[in-house]
Each structure stands twice: as C-alpha cells, then as structure tokens.
Enzyme design. Structure first.
Site, PDB file in Angstrom:
ATOM      1  N   GLU A  37       0.776  -1.217  -0.129  1.00  0.00           N
ATOM      2  CA  GLU A  37      -0.024   0.180  -0.091  1.00  0.00           C
ATOM      3  C   GLU A  37       0.751   1.233  -0.082  1.00  0.00           C
ATOM      4  O   GLU A  37       0.459   2.405  -0.666  1.00  0.00           O
ATOM      5  CB  GLU A  37      -0.912   0.181   1.092  1.00  0.00           C
ATOM      6  CG  GLU A  37      -1.922  -0.909   1.006  1.00  0.00           C
ATOM      7  CD  GLU A  37      -3.026  -0.934  -0.005  1.00  0.00           C
ATOM      8  OE1 GLU A  37      -3.089   0.451  -0.751  1.00  0.00           O
ATOM      9  OE2 GLU A  37      -3.854  -1.464  -0.433  1.00  0.00           O
ATOM     10  N   TYR A 120      -6.185   6.657   4.368  1.00  0.00           N
ATOM     11  CA  TYR A 120      -6.366   5.580   3.541  1.00  0.00           C
ATOM     12  C   TYR A 120      -5.443   4.136   3.707  1.00  0.00           C
ATOM     13  O   TYR A 120      -5.972   3.162   3.735  1.00  0.00           O
ATOM     14  CB  TYR A 120      -5.880   6.026   1.998  1.00  0.00           C
ATOM     15  CG  TYR A 120      -5.887   4.875   1.122  1.00  0.00           C
ATOM     16  CD1 TYR A 120      -6.789   4.232   0.381  1.00  0.00           C
ATOM     17  CD2 TYR A 120      -4.520   4.527   0.662  1.00  0.00           C
ATOM     18  CE1 TYR A 120      -6.666   3.036  -0.174  1.00  0.00           C
ATOM     19  CE2 TYR A 120      -4.342   3.354  -0.128  1.00  0.00           C
ATOM     20  CZ  TYR A 120      -5.396   2.622  -0.629  1.00  0.00           C
ATOM     21  OH  TYR A 120      -5.424   1.593  -1.300  1.00  0.00           O
ATOM     22  N   ASP A 138      -9.416   5.510  -1.784  1.00  0.00           N
ATOM     23  CA  ASP A 138      -8.352   6.046  -2.710  1.00  0.00           C
ATOM     24  C   ASP A 138      -8.810   6.438  -4.183  1.00  0.00           C
ATOM     25  O   ASP A 138     -10.129   6.879  -3.818  1.00  0.00           O
ATOM     26  CB  ASP A 138      -7.149   4.953  -3.071  1.00  0.00           C
ATOM     27  CG  ASP A 138      -7.802   3.821  -3.978  1.00  0.00           C
ATOM     28  OD1 ASP A 138      -8.964   3.959  -4.188  1.00  0.00           O
ATOM     29  OD2 ASP A 138      -7.111   3.025  -4.470  1.00  0.00           O
TER      30      ASP A 138
END
Length: 340
Positions: A37, A120, A138
């Site tokens: 991520e 996020y 996102d």
C-alpha cells in the site's frame, strides 16, 4: 445491495496481485499489505510489482526492514519516486519493531499513529489484513462512489463510502472497489456496459459518468532550470548525498546547483574546466517541471564533499530518476568521445 453485487463480481474477476490473498481466502500478512500500500501511493501497479517482489525477497519481515541502513533502503527505492515514502517506510518499520514488538496494530485508529500512515493506508491495512470494517478511499474508490451517488464533494464521498462499507468481508470489498475503479470505472471511457453496479449508478442513469468526480481546474506547474555536474576522476564519478529533509532527501545524487531561473557554473562543487553538454534533461515533479543542463569535467582526485563512486558500478548507487537521466546523458557523451 451494492456490497453483495460487488463481492459477487470480485469473486470472479479479482486481479491476481503478488500481495493479495484470493477472494475469500485467509487474511494476508499485515507487513505485505502495508509494504504494497505504501508503494502503490501515487504509483501504478505495473511499476510497483517488481519493486515489491525485490523488497520482500530482500527484507521478508518488518524486523529485517527496520534493521537496514537508510542509504541501502533509499538505493533500493530509487526509480519508484515520491521518496518521502521511503523515509517514512523505514521510520514506520522501526516504530513497529520498537513500540509494538514487530506486530502491526490491528485497528485503523492505532495504525494512523505510525509514521507515514494516513487515513487511506490505515483503512486498507485494517480492512485487508485484520478484517476491520474500515472505509478505504483511494482515487479509484473516490471515483466509483462519486459516480454511484453523483456526489460533488470529497467530504460527501468519504461519508458515503463509509456508509456502504459492509461488516462482512471488508478486505475483499475494499479490494473489489479498487479493482472496479482500475479496470471498469476508469477516469475516461468507463466500461459501464459491463459494470456490476450500473443499475445502482446515478451518474450512469444521467448519462454523465465522466463528469464525476468533479475536479478543480489544475494550476499550471512552475518551470525551473538547473545544472548538474559530472566530475570524473580515474574511472570514478563524484556523488553527493542530498540533505535528509527536502526533495529527494537522503538520496545519492550528482552534485547540482540551485533550481530556479538562472543556473550558473559558479555553483559547481569545485573549480574545473567545466564543459556544457548539448541537450538537457527534462523531469516533472509533483509541483514543478525541471530542465537540467549537464556540465562535465575530467579532474584529478580532488578533495571534494561527497564520495567517488566507480562509474562501472553506477547502477548500484540508487540514483533518483532525474539524476539517472543526467548520468545517462553524460555517459552517452563520454562513449561518443571514446568512439571518436
């Protein structure tokens, strides 16, 4: 229900990615989720895959990553861009090891207290690795939700995204939203005809899916110029380490002057017979574009700030892309002179 339709679609069409578990499978390693991520922020899946696989092979655990040297990590990150992510990656790994015994916190709220983890990323790790029903928004998810409900504000998108996040399979749901935005609900020419949510989509019903999300006009990026210096001595080139804070912080680089309107050879690292090469290097950063001229000089092994690095091993230095471009221009010129 939106979540049920989306998960049914995801079970058949999920992208196969090296950091993912199959739909409905066991939760993946939180370390792997976090690493992917962070790498995926403002970067494409295609660009991230080889970096992710190399990082995981080299640093298979958060403890291994936390123990590495800063320069080693920055060199491995070179070319992936947005280098503050690499600095935060190392700071976060060390915090997980020293403050949490090598285990990532299991909630989004606790994850957000770690270096470099925002809303996020915290939501993604919590949902995918720990099964928390956390909203994950996102760019892809923002686009999907904005179109589904014809929403014009980011605040409304986040609120609605949280409202439709299910308690069951939140990790699969988050990844399904990402996949839908990446493969079907794309920024331009969305494939509405095969979208599993088209019957629920207000933007589709209006015939205006590309009108959402509403974007503010982009300001024109300022343009800067500069000079980068290629100093060669006995098969080595002079490299410097950029200041820890600021653009490309902590990275090895070629010496350079200031980047502004009027670059000058007077900013060279030392006095020499500097020759300007034809052509320049164009690079675009997040907030400005840059043209770099390249000045070269063959010198003795002068006492200069930095380190003399073997040209034959320059690929191991981990130069950021902009300096790698400048090095290539210098090397091409060097090879042309040898050929003559």
């Amino acid at each position: 229900m939106i979540a049920d339709k989306l998960l049914h679609w995801y079970d058949r069409h999920a992208r196969v990615l090296p950091w993912r578990s199959p739909p409905g499978g066991a939760a993946p390693d939180p370390y792997a989720v976090w690493l992917s991520e962070v790498m995926l922020q403002q970067t494409t899946v295609a660009a991230v895959k080889p970096y992710y696989e190399r990082f995981l092979a080299r640093w298979p655990t958060v403890e291994a990553l936390a123990a590495t040297e800063d320069a080693e990590l920055m060199a491995a990150w070179a070319g992936l861009g947005y280098y503050s992510r690499a600095r935060n990656l190392l700071a976060c790994a060390r915090a997980v090891v020293t403050e949490h015994g090598g285990r990532f916190p299991a909630s989004a709220a606790a994850l957000k207290r770690l270096p470099g983890i925002g809303d996020y990323t915290a939501g993604a790790i919590a949902a995918i690795a720990f099964g928390e029903s956390a909203a994950v928004v996102d760019g892809n998810v923002e686009r999907v939700v904005a179109r589904l409900f014809a929403l014009e504000s980011k605040a409304a998108v986040r609120e609605q995204a949280a409202a439709i996040t299910p308690a069951a399979r939140p990790g699969d749901y988050a990844q399904a939203m990402m996949d839908l935005g990446a493969t079907i609900c794309t920024p331009k020419r969305p494939a509405c005809g095969i979208c599993p949510l088209r019957e629920d989509c207000r933007a589709f019903a209006r015939g205006t899916p590309e009108a959402f999300p509403v974007r503010a006009p982009r300001a024109e990026k300022p343009h800067r110029r500069g000079i980068v210096f290629w100093a060669e001595a006995e098969g080595d080139v002079l490299l410097v380490t950029r200041p820890a804070k600021g653009l490309l912080g902590g990275m090895r680089a070629l010496p350079t002057g200031s980047w502004g309107d009027a670059p000058s050879l007077g900013e060279a690292p030392f006095a020499a017979d500097w020759q300007m090469l034809k052509g320049n290097v164009r690079h675009v950063f997040t907030h400005f574009s840059l043209d770099l001229s390249v000045a070269v000089a063959s010198v003795g092994r002068v006492n200069a700030e930095g380190e003399w690095w073997p040209i034959a091993r320059l690929g191991e230095a981990g130069l950021p892309t902009v300096f790698d471009k400048a090095a290539r221009l210098a090397l091409e010129s060097r090879m042309s002179l040898i050929a003559c």
